[in-house]
Scaffold this motif. Sequence first.
Motif, PDB file in Angstrom:
ATOM      1  N   ALA A   9       0.739  -1.536   0.069  1.00 21.95           N
ATOM      2  CA  ALA A   9      -0.002  -0.260  -0.135  1.00 21.95           C
ATOM      3  C   ALA A   9       0.942   1.058  -0.314  1.00 21.95           C
ATOM      4  O   ALA A   9       0.502   2.059  -0.721  1.00 21.95           O
ATOM      5  CB  ALA A   9      -0.820   0.047   1.319  1.00 21.95           C
ATOM      6  N   HIS A  10       1.624   1.355   0.908  1.00 21.93           N
ATOM      7  CA  HIS A  10       2.574   2.452   0.785  1.00 21.93           C
ATOM      8  C   HIS A  10       3.728   2.661  -0.333  1.00 21.93           C
ATOM      9  O   HIS A  10       3.998   3.824  -0.807  1.00 21.93           O
ATOM     10  CB  HIS A  10       3.661   2.453   1.737  1.00 21.93           C
ATOM     11  CG  HIS A  10       2.777   2.442   3.112  1.00 21.93           C
ATOM     12  ND1 HIS A  10       3.156   2.075   4.220  1.00 21.93           N
ATOM     13  CD2 HIS A  10       1.800   3.299   3.784  1.00 21.93           C
ATOM     14  CE1 HIS A  10       2.737   2.259   5.444  1.00 21.93           C
ATOM     15  NE2 HIS A  10       1.797   3.201   5.396  1.00 21.93           N
ATOM     16  N   GLU A  11       3.918   1.665  -1.189  1.00 23.88           N
ATOM     17  CA  GLU A  11       4.690   1.906  -1.911  1.00 23.88           C
ATOM     18  C   GLU A  11       4.220   2.290  -3.136  1.00 23.88           C
ATOM     19  O   GLU A  11       4.439   3.057  -4.240  1.00 23.88           O
ATOM     20  CB  GLU A  11       5.252   0.394  -2.853  1.00 23.88           C
ATOM     21  CG  GLU A  11       6.010  -0.386  -2.360  1.00 23.88           C
ATOM     22  CD  GLU A  11       6.168  -1.883  -2.510  1.00 23.88           C
ATOM     23  OE1 GLU A  11       5.308  -2.108  -3.715  1.00 23.88           O
ATOM     24  OE2 GLU A  11       7.236  -2.535  -2.355  1.00 23.88           O
ATOM     25  N   LEU A  12       2.826   2.201  -3.466  1.00 31.52           N
ATOM     26  CA  LEU A  12       1.151   2.802  -4.405  1.00 31.52           C
ATOM     27  C   LEU A  12       0.773   4.382  -4.375  1.00 31.52           C
ATOM     28  O   LEU A  12      -0.063   4.484  -3.968  1.00 31.52           O
ATOM     29  CB  LEU A  12       0.314   1.556  -4.388  1.00 31.52           C
ATOM     30  CG  LEU A  12       0.505   1.034  -4.765  1.00 31.52           C
ATOM     31  CD1 LEU A  12      -0.681  -0.302  -5.002  1.00 31.52           C
ATOM     32  CD2 LEU A  12       0.665   0.694  -6.325  1.00 31.52           C
ATOM     33  N   GLY A  13       1.347   4.501  -2.772  1.00 36.93           N
ATOM     34  CA  GLY A  13       0.762   5.759  -2.081  1.00 36.93           C
ATOM     35  C   GLY A  13      -0.635   5.702  -1.654  1.00 36.93           C
ATOM     36  O   GLY A  13      -0.800   7.012  -1.106  1.00 36.93           O
ATOM     37  N   LEU A  14      -0.698   4.596  -0.853  1.00 37.95           N
ATOM     38  CA  LEU A  14      -1.563   4.428   0.050  1.00 37.95           C
ATOM     39  C   LEU A  14      -1.473   4.332   1.150  1.00 37.95           C
ATOM     40  O   LEU A  14      -0.269   3.774   1.506  1.00 37.95           O
ATOM     41  CB  LEU A  14      -2.785   3.510  -0.177  1.00 37.95           C
ATOM     42  CG  LEU A  14      -3.224   3.147  -2.025  1.00 37.95           C
ATOM     43  CD1 LEU A  14      -3.830   1.452  -1.942  1.00 37.95           C
ATOM     44  CD2 LEU A  14      -4.640   4.271  -1.921  1.00 37.95           C
ATOM     45  N   ARG A  15      -2.480   5.122   2.410  1.00 37.92           N
ATOM     46  CA  ARG A  15      -2.093   5.113   3.556  1.00 37.92           C
ATOM     47  C   ARG A  15      -3.126   3.625   4.056  1.00 37.92           C
ATOM     48  O   ARG A  15      -4.000   3.536   3.756  1.00 37.92           O
ATOM     49  CB  ARG A  15      -3.287   6.944   4.317  1.00 37.92           C
ATOM     50  CG  ARG A  15      -1.787   7.320   3.822  1.00 37.92           C
ATOM     51  CD  ARG A  15      -0.676   7.989   4.124  1.00 37.92           C
ATOM     52  NE  ARG A  15       0.102   9.128   3.807  1.00 37.92           N
ATOM     53  CZ  ARG A  15       0.844  10.121   4.715  1.00 37.92           C
ATOM     54  NH1 ARG A  15       1.198   9.550   5.830  1.00 37.92           N
ATOM     55  NH2 ARG A  15       1.310  11.056   3.776  1.00 37.92           N
ATOM     56  N   VAL A  16      -3.054   3.481   5.041  1.00 37.41           N
ATOM     57  CA  VAL A  16      -3.777   1.513   5.341  1.00 37.41           C
ATOM     58  C   VAL A  16      -4.041   2.412   7.074  1.00 37.41           C
ATOM     59  O   VAL A  16      -2.994   2.540   8.481  1.00 37.41           O
ATOM     60  CB  VAL A  16      -2.942   0.855   5.584  1.00 37.41           C
ATOM     61  CG1 VAL A  16      -3.208  -0.286   6.102  1.00 37.41           C
ATOM     62  CG2 VAL A  16      -1.960   0.273   4.114  1.00 37.41           C
ATOM     63  N   ILE A  17      -4.979   3.070   7.260  1.00 33.81           N
ATOM     64  CA  ILE A  17      -6.228   2.922   9.002  1.00 33.81           C
ATOM     65  C   ILE A  17      -6.783   1.479   9.089  1.00 33.81           C
ATOM     66  O   ILE A  17      -7.234   0.686   7.711  1.00 33.81           O
ATOM     67  CB  ILE A  17      -7.151   4.026   7.943  1.00 33.81           C
ATOM     68  CG1 ILE A  17      -6.907   4.645   7.591  1.00 33.81           C
ATOM     69  CG2 ILE A  17      -7.438   3.969   9.486  1.00 33.81           C
ATOM     70  CD1 ILE A  17      -5.536   5.686   8.045  1.00 33.81           C
ATOM     71  N   ILE A  18      -6.708   1.590  10.159  1.00 32.59           N
ATOM     72  CA  ILE A  18      -7.310  -0.046  10.628  1.00 32.59           C
ATOM     73  C   ILE A  18      -8.402  -0.055  11.828  1.00 32.59           C
ATOM     74  O   ILE A  18      -8.501   1.424  12.320  1.00 32.59           O
ATOM     75  CB  ILE A  18      -5.995  -1.348  10.640  1.00 32.59           C
ATOM     76  CG1 ILE A  18      -5.611  -0.428  11.893  1.00 32.59           C
ATOM     77  CG2 ILE A  18      -5.158  -1.923   9.894  1.00 32.59           C
ATOM     78  CD1 ILE A  18      -4.403  -1.390  12.560  1.00 32.59           C
ATOM     79  N   ASP A  19      -9.953  -1.053  11.330  1.00 40.52           N
ATOM     80  CA  ASP A  19     -10.378  -0.792  12.902  1.00 40.52           C
ATOM     81  C   ASP A  19     -10.036  -1.211  13.925  1.00 40.52           C
ATOM     82  O   ASP A  19      -8.709  -1.850  13.957  1.00 40.52           O
ATOM     83  CB  ASP A  19     -11.314  -1.340  12.567  1.00 40.52           C
ATOM     84  CG  ASP A  19     -12.695  -1.056  11.270  1.00 40.52           C
ATOM     85  OD1 ASP A  19     -13.212  -0.184  12.822  1.00 40.52           O
ATOM     86  OD2 ASP A  19     -13.755  -1.651  10.723  1.00 40.52           O
ATOM     87  N   GLN A  20     -10.025  -0.416  14.662  1.00 39.08           N
ATOM     88  CA  GLN A  20     -10.519  -1.060  16.460  1.00 39.08           C
ATOM     89  C   GLN A  20     -11.832  -1.063  17.714  1.00 39.08           C
ATOM     90  O   GLN A  20     -12.051   0.447  17.423  1.00 39.08           O
ATOM     91  CB  GLN A  20      -8.966   0.519  17.067  1.00 39.08           C
ATOM     92  CG  GLN A  20      -7.831  -0.036  16.530  1.00 39.08           C
ATOM     93  CD  GLN A  20      -7.297  -0.245  16.670  1.00 39.08           C
ATOM     94  OE1 GLN A  20      -6.288  -0.832  18.350  1.00 39.08           O
ATOM     95  NE2 GLN A  20      -6.708  -2.164  15.458  1.00 39.08           N
TER      96      GLN A  20
END
Length: 524
Positions: A88-99
Amino acid sequence: MTYPWWQGAAVYQIYPRSFADASGDGVGDLRGITAHLDHVASLGVDAIWISPFYTSPMADFGYDVANYCDVDPVFGTLADFDALVARAHELGLRVIIDQVWSHTSDRHAWFVQSRSHRDGDKADWYVWADAKPDGSPPNNWQSVFGGPAWTWDARRQQYYLHTFLKEQPQLNVRNAGVQEALLAVGRFWLERGVDGFRLDAINHAMGAADLRDNPPAAPSNRPRTRSFDFQQKVHSQDQPDMLPFVERIRALTDEYDARFSVAEIGGEESDWVRKDYTRPGRLETAYGFDFLYADHLTPALVRAALSGWPGAPGEGWPSWAFENHDAPRAVSRWALPEHRDAFARAKMLLLAGLRGNIFLYQGEELGLTQVAVPFEKLRDPEAIANWPLTLSRDGARTPMPWTADGPGHGFTAGEPWLPFGADHADMAVDVQEADAGSLLHWTRRVLAMRRMEPALRWGTLRFLDAPADVVAFVREYEGERLLCVVNLSAEAREVPIVWGEMVLAYGVEGSAFAGYGALIARAG
């Protein structure tokens, strides 16, 4: 000004069970997500939000967590998650996860210890209370899924609270040890490179300490399918005592660079709660339900939702969604079948025009419809309990159709955990990729426009007078003014508003707007 990356961002929600299955067992997984991140990046979104993938008995399909710091085998491994984040980071996407910090699974080790006796080190980590003298529950609070929010536990000789399923006991977030444990969970994932959190049902995490009864709800013409609907939830949720812990969550994420958290705030009168949770020093934004359960999309609804967030000093930043994993697909709620393609285009343009962050749910870029899952194939416990009086969440959780051909439509080599919609093959990704005029390509154009126009990401919003069924507003930033006009009716409308250069439009010729015609243009 320089704004943080998340302000005005477009976020794409991935429901892991239904996105892509790399293992062939019929259930989506982390490797499946990683393999299809190119598709997500091609849309022009800034981030992905991944719904729970943690160890879970799946009573509520991942929202009942048995281990916050591991991946359920059905979804893969921690190494799979690390690979997903890296790609995801390679593609410029940030990653948000459920808590999921308001409750755990009843199989979580914390609850197993808590229920075993009243004097252990986890004894007060959940909300326990004695029965009334007649043996009935401690108060009248009701579960979101129907029935009392209390279950008797013979081991403790007490009731435990559960806002949702009885398999989801409520954490005692007032307890300092619980707070420290949850913050340690957050730190675990931040250290693995996640860019932030979506905090599930966070305004449910703390009820009134004295467990006072909720008052009855006022009479209403709306159907009430659950006992939960008969109360005002003034004591069971939305407690100001929760705010110091919210500030601790923000302090944790501030230890890391460019992180971001969004609170899920449910409730019929959640606007003031969202504002409380997003004041300076608290969370960056809050995600509301203004549109998710609305029967109709109207100019009045858009005005009411957006007018509450004018950008006053000290005000937080809003987030908006028309669809998610808990709400019926918007194209099925808001448009007749013969108008769905035009409506989906207007809806996407309107979403891109709103002030705040915007969330797209997987398949929304394809115009996926709500699936009428037959009772014998339902998996959602809420739908099963209230069938047939609720629109099943399963109908919005059916698998992504990646290809038109084959029984698994590119989602799986096995039997999918939920059935596909009868019309979903015709909306598959490969079909729409091959059609330059498809909704998928339109979505890319719309999101590219939002990313390119500072007025759409950060500008103010001012509503204009418009004909019936038409919503019109101006977004303005540093002297640049963009006009957004959307006909929310299937009928044609004349819109006597002057504009300059057209930026993007559908179904508009001069002042004539076809049914669900929409435009964004330089203000005249």
